[in-house]
Design a protein around this motif. Structure first.
Motif, PDB file in Angstrom:
ATOM      1  N   ASP A 158      27.254 -20.060  12.351  1.00  0.00           N
ATOM      2  CA  ASP A 158      27.309 -19.664  13.756  1.00  0.00           C
ATOM      3  C   ASP A 158      26.638 -18.307  14.016  1.00  0.00           C
ATOM      4  O   ASP A 158      26.415 -17.928  15.151  1.00  0.00           O
ATOM      5  CB  ASP A 158      28.767 -19.619  14.248  1.00  0.00           C
ATOM      6  N   HIS A 159      26.326 -17.606  12.934  1.00  0.00           N
ATOM      7  CA  HIS A 159      25.742 -16.286  13.151  1.00  0.00           C
ATOM      8  C   HIS A 159      24.222 -16.414  13.271  1.00  0.00           C
ATOM      9  O   HIS A 159      23.577 -16.976  12.413  1.00  0.00           O
ATOM     10  CB  HIS A 159      26.096 -15.360  11.994  1.00  0.00           C
ATOM     11  N   LEU A 160      23.686 -15.865  14.336  1.00  0.00           N
ATOM     12  CA  LEU A 160      22.263 -16.090  14.583  1.00  0.00           C
ATOM     13  C   LEU A 160      21.389 -14.863  14.328  1.00  0.00           C
ATOM     14  O   LEU A 160      20.293 -14.981  13.815  1.00  0.00           O
ATOM     15  CB  LEU A 160      22.048 -16.584  16.019  1.00  0.00           C
ATOM     16  N   LYS A 161      21.886 -13.694  14.673  1.00  0.00           N
ATOM     17  CA  LYS A 161      21.001 -12.535  14.611  1.00  0.00           C
ATOM     18  C   LYS A 161      21.541 -11.416  13.714  1.00  0.00           C
ATOM     19  O   LYS A 161      22.697 -11.012  13.838  1.00  0.00           O
ATOM     20  CB  LYS A 161      20.796 -11.987  16.033  1.00  0.00           C
ATOM     21  N   VAL A 162      20.681 -10.953  12.844  1.00  0.00           N
ATOM     22  CA  VAL A 162      21.045  -9.811  11.994  1.00  0.00           C
ATOM     23  C   VAL A 162      20.761  -8.544  12.798  1.00  0.00           C
ATOM     24  O   VAL A 162      19.675  -8.395  13.365  1.00  0.00           O
ATOM     25  CB  VAL A 162      20.182  -9.795  10.704  1.00  0.00           C
ATOM     26  N   PRO A 163      21.709  -7.618  12.886  1.00  0.00           N
ATOM     27  CA  PRO A 163      21.445  -6.394  13.641  1.00  0.00           C
ATOM     28  C   PRO A 163      20.261  -5.627  13.046  1.00  0.00           C
ATOM     29  O   PRO A 163      20.175  -5.487  11.828  1.00  0.00           O
ATOM     30  CB  PRO A 163      22.738  -5.591  13.505  1.00  0.00           C
ATOM     31  N   ASP A 164      19.387  -5.165  13.919  1.00  0.00           N
ATOM     32  CA  ASP A 164      18.204  -4.450  13.431  1.00  0.00           C
ATOM     33  C   ASP A 164      18.476  -2.968  13.235  1.00  0.00           C
ATOM     34  O   ASP A 164      17.867  -2.321  12.383  1.00  0.00           O
ATOM     35  CB  ASP A 164      17.044  -4.621  14.422  1.00  0.00           C
ATOM     36  N   THR A 165      19.371  -2.450  14.065  1.00  0.00           N
ATOM     37  CA  THR A 165      19.644  -1.008  13.978  1.00  0.00           C
ATOM     38  C   THR A 165      21.089  -0.755  13.582  1.00  0.00           C
ATOM     39  O   THR A 165      21.943  -1.646  13.683  1.00  0.00           O
ATOM     40  CB  THR A 165      19.403  -0.335  15.347  1.00  0.00           C
ATOM     41  N   TYR A 166      21.327   0.471  13.212  1.00  0.00           N
ATOM     42  CA  TYR A 166      22.674   0.844  12.808  1.00  0.00           C
ATOM     43  C   TYR A 166      23.645   0.726  13.984  1.00  0.00           C
ATOM     44  O   TYR A 166      24.772   0.249  13.836  1.00  0.00           O
ATOM     45  CB  TYR A 166      22.668   2.268  12.251  1.00  0.00           C
ATOM     46  N   ASN A 167      23.187   1.142  15.160  1.00  0.00           N
ATOM     47  CA  ASN A 167      24.056   1.060  16.343  1.00  0.00           C
ATOM     48  C   ASN A 167      24.416  -0.375  16.703  1.00  0.00           C
ATOM     49  O   ASN A 167      25.543  -0.665  17.070  1.00  0.00           O
ATOM     50  CB  ASN A 167      23.372   1.743  17.535  1.00  0.00           C
ATOM     51  N   GLU A 168      23.440  -1.247  16.566  1.00  0.00           N
ATOM     52  CA  GLU A 168      23.703  -2.685  16.831  1.00  0.00           C
ATOM     53  C   GLU A 168      24.775  -3.201  15.867  1.00  0.00           C
ATOM     54  O   GLU A 168      25.661  -3.951  16.254  1.00  0.00           O
ATOM     55  CB  GLU A 168      22.420  -3.498  16.617  1.00  0.00           C
ATOM     56  N   TRP A 169      24.623  -2.800  14.607  1.00  0.00           N
ATOM     57  CA  TRP A 169      25.578  -3.244  13.577  1.00  0.00           C
ATOM     58  C   TRP A 169      26.984  -2.721  13.876  1.00  0.00           C
ATOM     59  O   TRP A 169      27.969  -3.429  13.742  1.00  0.00           O
ATOM     60  CB  TRP A 169      25.119  -2.742  12.202  1.00  0.00           C
TER      61      TRP A 169
END
Lengths: 68, 206
Positions: free
Chosen positions: B58-69
């Motif tokens: 179900d997980h689609l996108k890997v966070p690109d930035t630290y803030n997103e993560w």
């Protein structure tokens, strides 16, 4: 081992061959050889009885204790 | 079911286990090397705190930035791990499965000896010795990894300086399970040793 098997001596006294004795007492020559060489760990009473009967002797004539 | 059939099905099961272990070893090797060439294929691979690898459908996108993560579920993404952490996560499994593969193979030999009614055979004692050594090695291996090389690090390179996120969880299960396994196989080996002695004594009783 402290117990010495004098089967060879008795066989020589009775002028009997190992193969002959093995046939009479119903064991293989290989087992008789183990017994003669002193490699045997134990001897069954039935085997001892058969040997004594075949060689017309006492158990003490075959087995002897000697301190190591 | 008679004993021969039970032994036959048990050996079949062990062969099946060996097959599964080989497939897993090949799979992990493939993931490790393929992820170097094409990391985007493994975006959905998540590494848990216990360093288990799971595939998240179900997980689609890997966070690109630290803030997103930081704003996400804060999962550990395999593709974001540093080279050492990736190596550690995958190769611990490969080595583990490899040793288990050998242990299963030895156990299969042991079972075959039982099948041919060579129960108190000298080979069995040697097989058990090898199993004890392998389990002991596995124990040391897990101890070293858990205590010395435990943390895994994820890197985000979106800021001026790379952002390292390190997570470590030590489990002391190995301090219980492996010694129990070693003791079990040691006891079994002693039983077989005694059995072998008794068999020899019986063989040399004229």
């Amino acid at each position: 081992m402290a117990i010495i098997v004098n089967l060879d001596v008795m066989l020589a006294k009775r002028k009997m061959k190992s193969k002959e004795l093995a046939e009479i007492i119903g064991i293989t020559t290989a087992n008789l050889s183990i017994l003669k060489s002193g490699k045997a760990k134990a001897i069954r009473f039935s085997t001892l009885e058969a040997i004594c009967k075949a060689l017309d002797c006492q158990p003490a004539d075959i087995l002897e204790y000697a301190e190591e | 079911m008679d004993t021969t059939k039970k032994l036959y099905y048990s050996s079949l099961f062990l062969k099946f286990l060996m097959g599964v272990q080989l497939i897993l070893i090949a799979g992990f090797l493939f993931v490790y090397f393929h992820s170097m060439i094409s990391p985007e294929t493994y975006d959905q691979l998540i590494v848990t705190e216990e360093k288990q690898i799971i595939y998240k459908f179900d997980h689609l996108k890997v966070p690109d930035t630290y803030n997103e993560w930081k704003e996400s579920d804060q999962l550990f993404y395999y593709t974001k791990l540093d080279a050492w952490s990736q190596f550690r996560v995958i190769w611990v499994k490969i080595v583990g499965f490899f040793i288990y593969f050998f242990i299963t193979g030895l156990f299969l030999k042991f079972l075959k000896n039982t099948n041919s009614f060579e129960v108190f055979f000298k080979d069995n004692i040697q097989i058990l010795n090898k199993i004890i050594r392998l389990v002991f090695f596995l124990w040391l291996f897990h101890m070293i990894l858990n205590l010395l090389q435990n943390p895994m690090t994820m890197i985000f390179e979106d800021l001026d300086q790379p952002m390292h996120i390190t997570r470590a969880k030590v489990s002391f299960d190995f301090l219980v399970y492996y010694p129990i396994m070693v003791i079990f196989f040691f006891a079994l080996r002693e039983v077989f040793k005694r059995g072998y002695e008794l068999k020899q004594e019986n063989d040399l009783t004229i």
